[in-house]
Write an enzyme that holds these catalytic residues in place. Structure first.
Site, short mmCIF file in Angstrom:
data_model
loop_
_atom_site.label_atom_id
_atom_site.label_comp_id
_atom_site.label_asym_id
_atom_site.label_seq_id
_atom_site.Cartn_x
_atom_site.Cartn_y
_atom_site.Cartn_z
CG ASN A 74 59.74 -4.00 -0.32
OD1 ASN A 74 59.92 -3.05 -0.46
ND2 ASN A 74 60.54 -4.29 0.86
CD GLU B 143 57.03 -5.78 4.12
OE1 GLU B 143 56.15 -5.49 5.29
OE2 GLU B 143 58.35 -6.42 3.99
CB CYS C 143 61.59 -9.36 -2.96
SG CYS C 143 62.20 -10.67 -1.96
CD GLU D 294 65.04 -8.05 -5.92
OE1 GLU D 294 64.62 -8.05 -5.01
OE2 GLU D 294 66.43 -7.74 -5.02
CB CYS E 16 65.75 -13.29 -0.94
SG CYS E 16 64.69 -13.34 -2.65
CB CYS F 55 64.67 -12.17 -5.95
SG CYS F 55 63.46 -11.52 -5.07
N1 THU Z 1 62.59 -8.25 0.27
C1 THU Z 1 63.51 -7.69 -1.42
O1 THU Z 1 62.81 -6.89 -1.96
N2 THU Z 1 64.26 -7.94 -2.25
C2 THU Z 1 65.52 -8.47 -1.36
O2 THU Z 1 66.16 -9.06 -2.11
C3 THU Z 1 65.87 -9.14 0.06
C4 THU Z 1 64.03 -8.73 0.89
C5 THU Z 1 62.19 -7.63 0.52
C6 THU Z 1 60.80 -8.26 1.88
C7 THU Z 1 60.63 -7.93 2.34
O3 THU Z 1 59.18 -7.49 1.91
C8 THU Z 1 61.08 -7.28 2.90
O4 THU Z 1 61.70 -7.03 2.66
C9 THU Z 1 61.84 -7.50 4.00
O5 THU Z 1 62.55 -8.72 3.94
#
Ligand code: THU
Length: 160
Positions: free
Chosen positions: A61, A63, A72, A74, A112, A115
Protein backbone atom coordinates in the site's frame (compact mmCIF):
# COMPACT_ATOMS: atom_id res chain seq x y z
CA UNK A 1 -41.58 -13.72 -0.50
CA UNK A 2 -38.45 -15.68 -1.35
CA UNK A 3 -35.12 -15.80 0.34
CA UNK A 4 -31.79 -16.04 -1.44
CA UNK A 5 -28.96 -17.59 0.52
CA UNK A 6 -25.46 -17.27 -0.86
CA UNK A 7 -22.69 -19.21 0.78
CA UNK A 8 -18.97 -19.14 0.22
CA UNK A 9 -16.41 -21.74 1.07
CA UNK A 10 -13.14 -20.88 2.79
CA UNK A 11 -10.43 -23.37 3.68
CA UNK A 12 -8.57 -22.49 6.85
CA UNK A 13 -5.03 -23.83 6.68
CA UNK A 14 -1.80 -23.76 8.55
CA UNK A 15 1.22 -22.81 6.52
CA UNK A 16 2.70 -26.31 6.54
CA UNK A 17 -0.44 -27.62 4.84
CA UNK A 18 0.19 -25.43 1.80
CA UNK A 19 2.33 -26.19 -1.25
CA UNK A 20 5.88 -24.85 -1.53
CA UNK A 21 4.65 -22.37 -4.18
CA UNK A 22 1.96 -21.01 -1.86
CA UNK A 23 4.37 -20.74 1.04
CA UNK A 24 6.78 -18.82 -1.17
CA UNK A 25 3.96 -16.47 -2.21
CA UNK A 26 2.90 -15.85 1.39
CA UNK A 27 6.49 -15.14 2.36
CA UNK A 28 6.74 -12.64 -0.51
CA UNK A 29 3.53 -10.92 0.67
CA UNK A 30 4.84 -10.74 4.23
CA UNK A 31 8.21 -9.42 3.08
CA UNK A 32 6.54 -6.79 0.91
CA UNK A 33 4.70 -5.30 3.91
CA UNK A 34 8.11 -3.76 4.71
CA UNK A 35 7.95 -1.83 1.40
CA UNK A 36 4.65 -0.21 2.36
CA UNK A 37 4.45 3.59 2.52
CA UNK A 38 1.88 4.13 5.26
CA UNK A 39 2.79 7.23 7.28
CA UNK A 40 -0.89 8.01 7.93
CA UNK A 41 -2.49 4.69 8.82
CA UNK A 42 0.66 2.88 10.03
CA UNK A 43 -0.99 -0.21 8.57
CA UNK A 44 1.38 -2.03 6.24
CA UNK A 45 -0.06 -4.34 3.63
CA UNK A 46 1.82 -6.57 1.19
CA UNK A 47 0.47 -8.58 -1.70
CA UNK A 48 2.11 -11.11 -3.98
CA UNK A 49 0.64 -12.45 -7.21
CA UNK A 50 1.74 -15.57 -9.02
CA UNK A 51 0.91 -15.32 -12.71
CA UNK A 52 0.12 -18.39 -14.79
CA UNK A 53 3.55 -18.08 -16.45
CA UNK A 54 5.09 -18.47 -12.99
CA UNK A 55 6.23 -14.86 -12.62
CA UNK A 56 5.81 -13.44 -9.12
CA UNK A 57 4.76 -9.80 -8.70
CA UNK A 58 4.62 -7.96 -5.37
CA UNK A 59 3.11 -4.67 -4.25
CA UNK A 60 2.37 -2.76 -1.07
CA UNK A 61 0.00 0.00 0.00
CA UNK A 62 1.17 3.47 -0.94
CA UNK A 63 -0.44 6.37 0.90
CA UNK A 64 -0.63 10.09 0.19
CA UNK A 65 -1.36 13.23 2.20
CA UNK A 66 -4.42 13.61 -0.05
CA UNK A 67 -5.78 10.36 1.36
CA UNK A 68 -7.86 9.03 -1.56
CA UNK A 69 -4.83 9.36 -3.83
CA UNK A 70 -3.19 6.41 -2.10
CA UNK A 71 -3.66 2.83 -3.23
CA UNK A 72 -4.06 -0.52 -1.50
CA UNK A 73 -1.47 -3.27 -1.85
CA UNK A 74 -3.79 -5.55 -3.80
CA UNK A 75 -4.58 -3.00 -6.50
CA UNK A 76 -0.97 -1.82 -6.69
CA UNK A 77 -0.01 -5.44 -7.35
CA UNK A 78 -2.77 -6.38 -9.77
CA UNK A 79 -2.50 -3.19 -11.83
CA UNK A 80 1.27 -3.59 -12.06
CA UNK A 81 0.93 -7.27 -12.99
CA UNK A 82 -1.63 -6.53 -15.67
CA UNK A 83 0.43 -3.61 -17.00
CA UNK A 84 3.57 -5.68 -17.31
CA UNK A 85 1.94 -8.94 -18.40
CA UNK A 86 -1.38 -8.05 -20.07
CA UNK A 87 -1.89 -11.59 -21.36
CA UNK A 88 -1.13 -13.48 -18.15
CA UNK A 89 -3.88 -14.48 -15.73
CA UNK A 90 -3.21 -14.22 -12.03
CA UNK A 91 -3.27 -17.71 -10.61
CA UNK A 92 -2.92 -16.90 -6.90
CA UNK A 93 -2.85 -13.69 -4.88
CA UNK A 94 -1.48 -13.72 -1.32
CA UNK A 95 -2.07 -10.85 1.11
CA UNK A 96 -0.50 -10.07 4.49
CA UNK A 97 -0.64 -7.05 6.78
CA UNK A 98 1.06 -5.65 9.87
CA UNK A 99 -0.63 -3.35 12.38
CA UNK A 100 0.77 -0.14 13.83
CA UNK A 101 2.78 -2.14 16.37
CA UNK A 102 4.50 -3.82 13.43
CA UNK A 103 2.93 -7.20 14.14
CA UNK A 104 1.33 -9.41 11.54
CA UNK A 105 -2.43 -9.62 11.99
CA UNK A 106 -3.67 -12.59 13.96
CA UNK A 107 -6.87 -12.89 11.90
CA UNK A 108 -6.54 -13.12 8.11
CA UNK A 109 -6.52 -9.68 6.49
CA UNK A 110 -9.87 -8.94 4.81
CA UNK A 111 -9.38 -7.05 1.51
CA UNK A 112 -11.38 -3.83 1.09
CA UNK A 113 -14.39 -3.64 -1.19
CA UNK A 114 -12.63 -1.73 -3.98
CA UNK A 115 -9.88 -4.34 -4.11
CA UNK A 116 -12.43 -7.14 -4.22
CA UNK A 117 -14.03 -5.45 -7.21
CA UNK A 118 -10.67 -5.24 -9.01
CA UNK A 119 -9.84 -8.85 -8.09
CA UNK A 120 -13.16 -9.94 -9.59
CA UNK A 121 -12.54 -8.15 -12.87
CA UNK A 122 -8.99 -9.50 -13.04
CA UNK A 123 -10.40 -12.98 -12.66
CA UNK A 124 -13.14 -12.41 -15.23
CA UNK A 125 -11.00 -10.76 -17.90
CA UNK A 126 -8.71 -13.79 -18.08
CA UNK A 127 -11.48 -16.34 -17.48
CA UNK A 128 -9.20 -17.95 -14.94
CA UNK A 129 -10.04 -18.41 -11.25
CA UNK A 130 -7.77 -16.39 -9.00
CA UNK A 131 -7.05 -18.21 -5.75
CA UNK A 132 -6.65 -15.90 -2.79
CA UNK A 133 -4.57 -16.54 0.33
CA UNK A 134 -5.27 -14.25 3.27
CA UNK A 135 -2.54 -14.45 5.87
CA UNK A 136 -3.18 -14.40 9.61
CA UNK A 137 -0.80 -15.73 12.24
CA UNK A 138 -3.52 -18.02 13.59
CA UNK A 139 -4.30 -19.43 10.15
CA UNK A 140 -4.56 -18.76 6.46
CA UNK A 141 -7.79 -18.43 4.54
CA UNK A 142 -7.67 -20.07 1.13
CA UNK A 143 -10.43 -18.87 -1.16
CA UNK A 144 -11.00 -20.56 -4.50
CA UNK A 145 -11.75 -17.46 -6.54
CA UNK A 146 -12.32 -13.71 -6.35
CA UNK A 147 -16.03 -14.22 -7.05
CA UNK A 148 -16.39 -15.82 -3.63
CA UNK A 149 -15.23 -12.61 -1.97
CA UNK A 150 -17.90 -10.55 -3.69
CA UNK A 151 -21.29 -12.23 -3.82
CA UNK A 152 -23.96 -10.37 -5.78
CA UNK A 153 -21.22 -8.49 -7.56
CA UNK A 154 -21.54 -5.73 -10.11
CA UNK A 155 -19.75 -6.54 -13.34
CA UNK A 156 -19.97 -5.66 -17.03
CA UNK A 157 -22.78 -8.19 -17.61
CA UNK A 158 -25.10 -6.11 -15.41
CA UNK A 159 -24.98 -3.25 -17.93
CA UNK A 160 -26.24 -5.29 -20.88
N1 THU B 1 -5.19 -1.38 2.74
C1 THU B 1 -4.67 -2.24 1.81
O1 THU B 1 -3.59 -2.02 1.26
N2 THU B 1 -5.40 -3.34 1.52
C2 THU B 1 -6.57 -3.67 2.09
O2 THU B 1 -7.18 -4.64 1.68
C3 THU B 1 -7.09 -2.89 3.20
C4 THU B 1 -6.46 -1.56 3.39
C5 THU B 1 -4.42 -0.19 3.08
C6 THU B 1 -5.00 1.11 2.58
C7 THU B 1 -4.40 2.08 3.55
O3 THU B 1 -3.10 2.44 3.09
C8 THU B 1 -4.25 1.28 4.83
O4 THU B 1 -4.30 -0.07 4.46
C9 THU B 1 -5.33 1.57 5.86
O5 THU B 1 -6.59 1.45 5.33
Amino acid sequence: MKELNISISIRICQEEELSADDRELLEAARRTTYHSYAPYSHFSVGAAARLVNGVLITGSNQENAAYPSGLCAERTTLFYANSQYPDQAVDTLAIAARNESGEFLVKPIPPCGACRQVMLETEQRFRHPMRILLFGTEGIYEIKGAGSLLPLSFDSSAMK
